[in-house]
Design an enzyme around this catalytic site. Structure first.
Site, mmCIF file in Angstrom:
data_model
loop_
_atom_site.group_PDB
_atom_site.id
_atom_site.type_symbol
_atom_site.label_atom_id
_atom_site.label_comp_id
_atom_site.label_asym_id
_atom_site.label_seq_id
_atom_site.Cartn_x
_atom_site.Cartn_y
_atom_site.Cartn_z
ATOM 1 N N ASP A 55 -4.933 8.135 11.555
ATOM 2 C CA ASP A 55 -3.566 7.677 11.803
ATOM 3 C C ASP A 55 -3.001 8.171 13.119
ATOM 4 O O ASP A 55 -3.268 9.290 13.542
ATOM 5 C CB ASP A 55 -2.650 8.131 10.659
ATOM 6 C CG ASP A 55 -2.878 7.303 9.405
ATOM 7 O OD1 ASP A 55 -2.719 6.072 9.485
ATOM 8 O OD2 ASP A 55 -3.242 7.875 8.367
ATOM 9 N N GLU B 19 0.860 -1.185 0.000
ATOM 10 C CA GLU B 19 0.000 0.000 0.000
ATOM 11 C C GLU B 19 0.892 1.230 0.000
ATOM 12 O O GLU B 19 1.645 1.451 0.943
ATOM 13 C CB GLU B 19 -0.883 0.040 1.249
ATOM 14 C CG GLU B 19 -2.095 -0.847 1.162
ATOM 15 C CD GLU B 19 -1.880 -2.146 1.908
ATOM 16 O OE1 GLU B 19 -1.568 -2.075 3.100
ATOM 17 O OE2 GLU B 19 -1.995 -3.223 1.301
#
Lengths: 393, 253
Positions: free
Chosen positions: B56, B45
């Site tokens: 995140d 990814e």
């Protein structure tokens, strides 16, 4: 044209819920329940009682005689500055804390920029005996020390947001991250008409008490429910949403939104999103957003911390795009001058946010017979340091 | 059949790596991809950096911020990937937040992905409803698989809905957390992995969040088809640089 949210949370092409799957259960729970809960008789009763007995509503609609004389028009001030905690923010936090209780949440999180929403959230958490965590940019913590102290006195934990530019947008990111990490027992009290659906609609409904009161108060004073214009400042836009709400579908009422131009639109130090923004996604909502051509969110600037946000709520993006709202921008200097003018003419020290709305009288000519309501969203106590520095007091 | 599906048909647990494009240095993207493939990683990814990555944790926030400081943009990433299919053959996905894609133009972005040989996209803040209402046709036109996330809090009903809408695989978030939270897997995860396994989904599941070493990799893949390492890999890159890739991958399996 419709100016309220549709069932998917869209205002025209703006709004929606652009959230990671981790937030889906929480946001969906809220979406499925908010209208139902708000319609409950017991909710309405408790909400209205608290607004009356605790917040001090209805706030006066005050005819500003000397200000009216100066600008040769008829100016009323909606005195949200007289609310408990000093601004309109508490209307929403009262509503949301009651919502959180009915959803059986034990823990409250919030973001804050200048600290007004943080204080309003800490206040209702103290009132209800719920744990309160407020995220605040590290830079804002430094420049808003009195509000940090207030939150602490009210029993809240203030957590510095250390990421990004360490201001309001980053505090919001941190609050969202907290919610991802605490998916079952926590309610996030967003402070403005921003965020994923149903937040913009829910917050606007809680703030709509402002325009509901304006209607009945104006009827009493002027024999008419509708002013010619309503003026409010827009950062995220919660006070404006509340002041405009009852008039959205009444085209004869002019909607005037005032954004912060900062040091000037073209200086790179501005927060005038309607001029400088493009459609984008911020904090779960599709709206107008200040960003680079590559889609990175840029840092806004205004002397007023409450207007220092790179987006606007999707309702306002739609009011702007559709032409229903007339958008203006006011610089730091123009706002500070208007704030001081209100002090001298009416004996009211306004929040610098609200001073932006007042500064419109120098920029737009109104007719003598016009009836104008300015939403005076907050008081200036929190801004004393800024006033002192700016005017060398 | 797309490269992702081909890879998933192999009889092994997939090791997938996430990294932020443009980190540690702006032009490391291609060499990182080559090294990952050479060391036996099955899928990658490629993170498109964003200023406000709200799903995140600190590690990926920092690598994104550094990548942006290094000058990374969507266009530069596509320039770097222009001839990638002459060099790398494992499945490649781009993982990023929706706003930069929206600004590039969703159709232009998908077209570029197809031209570069990107197989799929993971866009955490583009949920199922918005995707299906506005963007699915464009993704389909360019043959891109859009990968959806599920979490321990996702209801069975919604998992079935996501399964029906998915192609390729489902990204199974291991715990209620942002990336890189680093808590060890416990009973809660085992029960969750077991629950998903029993749902008999049509798509394979690949586990992400909280995988950082051989132990967590093997726990995550007991029931799932593979696992993704992101923050752990980025921490290693910050410390050892590209030369650390070989030993890092070797230590996972």
């Amino acid at each position: 044209m419709k100016y309220n949210a549709d069932e998917k949370g869209y205002y025209g092409e703006f709004g929606g819920a652009y959230i990671p799957e981790m937030l889906y259960p929480n946001v969906e729970e809220l979406r499925q329940n908010y209208l139902k809960i708000m319609a409950e008789e017991s909710f309405q009763k408790e909400f209205n009682e608290l607004l009356k007995e605790y917040v001090g509503r209805p706030t006066p609609l005050y005819f500003a005689k000397r200000l009216s004389e100066k600008y040769n028009t008829k100016i009323y001030l909606k005195r949200e500055d007289l609310c408990h905690t000093g601004a309109h923010k508490v209307n929403n936090t009262i509503g949301q804390i009651l919502m959180a209780q009915r959803l059986k949440k034990k823990r409250i999180i919030a973001e804050t920029g200048a600290g007004q929403h943080g204080v309003a959230t800490a206040t209702v958490c103290a009132l209800m005996g719920l744990e309160c965590i407020v995220y605040m940019g590290e830079i804002d913590i430094e420049r808003q020390a009195p509000n940090v102290a207030r939150m602490k006195m009210l029993g809240a934990t203030v957590v510095p947001a250390l990421s990004g530019s360490r201001t309001l947008k980053d505090a919001t990111n941190e609050a969202i991250r907290d919610w991802i990490n605490n998916p079952t027992d926590t309610h996030y009290i967003i402070g403005s008409v921003v965020g994923p659906h149903p937040y913009p609609d829910m917050v606007a409904r809680f703030q709509s008490v402002i325009s509901k009161e304006i209607k009945s108060q104006l009827q009493e004073k002027e024999g008419r429910k509708n002013p010619d214009y309503v003026i409010a400042c827009v950062g995220g836009g919660s006070n404006a949403a509340g002041a405009f709400y009852e008039y959205l579908d009444t085209p004869e009422v002019g909607i005037l939104a005032v954004e912060a131009a900062g040091k000037g639109i073209d200086t790179g130090k501005s927060a005038a999103t309607s001029v400088l923004g493009k459609m984008g996604i911020i904090h779960g909502s599709k709206t107008l957003l200040m960003q680079t051509p590559d889609g990175q969110i840029t840092e806004p600037y205004s002397i007023s911390a409450g207007l220092d946000y790179p987006g606007v709520g999707p309702m306002h993006a739609h009011l702007f795009k559709s032409g229903r709202g007339e958008f203006h921008s006011v610089t730091d200097d123009e706002a500070m001058k208007a704030g001081l003018e209100l002090c001298k003419l009416e004996g009211i020290i306004p929040a610098i946010e609200s001073s932006h709305a007042l500064a419109l009288f120098e920029k737009k000519q109104f007719k003598k017979e016009d009836v104008i309501v300015v939403n005076l969203s907050g008081r200036g106590d929190k801004d004393l340091n800024t006033y002192i520095e700016y005017f060398n007091l | 059949m797309n490269r992702i599906q081909q890879k998933l048909e192999q009889d092994k647990k997939l090791l997938s790596i996430y990294f932020s494009a443009g980190f540690p240095e702006l032009n490391d993207t291609v060499s990182i991809l080559e090294k990952l493939e050479a060391n036996g990683v099955d899928m990658v990814e490629i993170g498109l950096p964003f200023s406000d990555p709200l799903a995140d944790g600190p590690t990926i926030q920092q690598s994104s911020t550094q990548a942006l400081k290094n000058g990374m943009t969507t266009q530069i990433l596509f320039d770097q990937l222009e001839n990638i299919r002459e060099r790398v053959s494992i499945p490649l996905l781009i993982m990023g937040y929706f706003n930069p894609i929206l600004q590039y133009g969703v159709e232009a972005f998908c077209k570029k992905c197809k031209e570069s040989g990107i197989d799929g996209l993971i866009i955490p803040d583009l949920p199922l409803a918005e995707y299906e209402a506005h963007y699915k046709d464009i993704f389909d036109k360019y043959g891109l698989m859009n990968i959806f996330l599920i979490t321990p809090q996702t209801s069975d009903d919604r998992i079935h809905q996501i399964d029906a809408a998915s192609k390729g695989f489902i990204y199974m978030v291991s715990s209620a957390s942002t990336t890189g939270s680093g808590s060890a897997f416990g009973n809660e995860q085992e029960e969750y992995f077991e629950r998903i396994h029993k749902l008999k989904l049509k798509n394979p599941c690949i586990v992400g969040f909280g995988i950082k070493d051989a132990n967590t990799f093997s726990m995550a893949t007991k029931r799932a088809s593979g696992a993704i390492i992101g923050s752990g890999f980025i921490k290693m890159l910050s410390k050892d640089g590209i030369e650390g890739i070989g030993p890092f991958v070797a230590a996972i399996r």
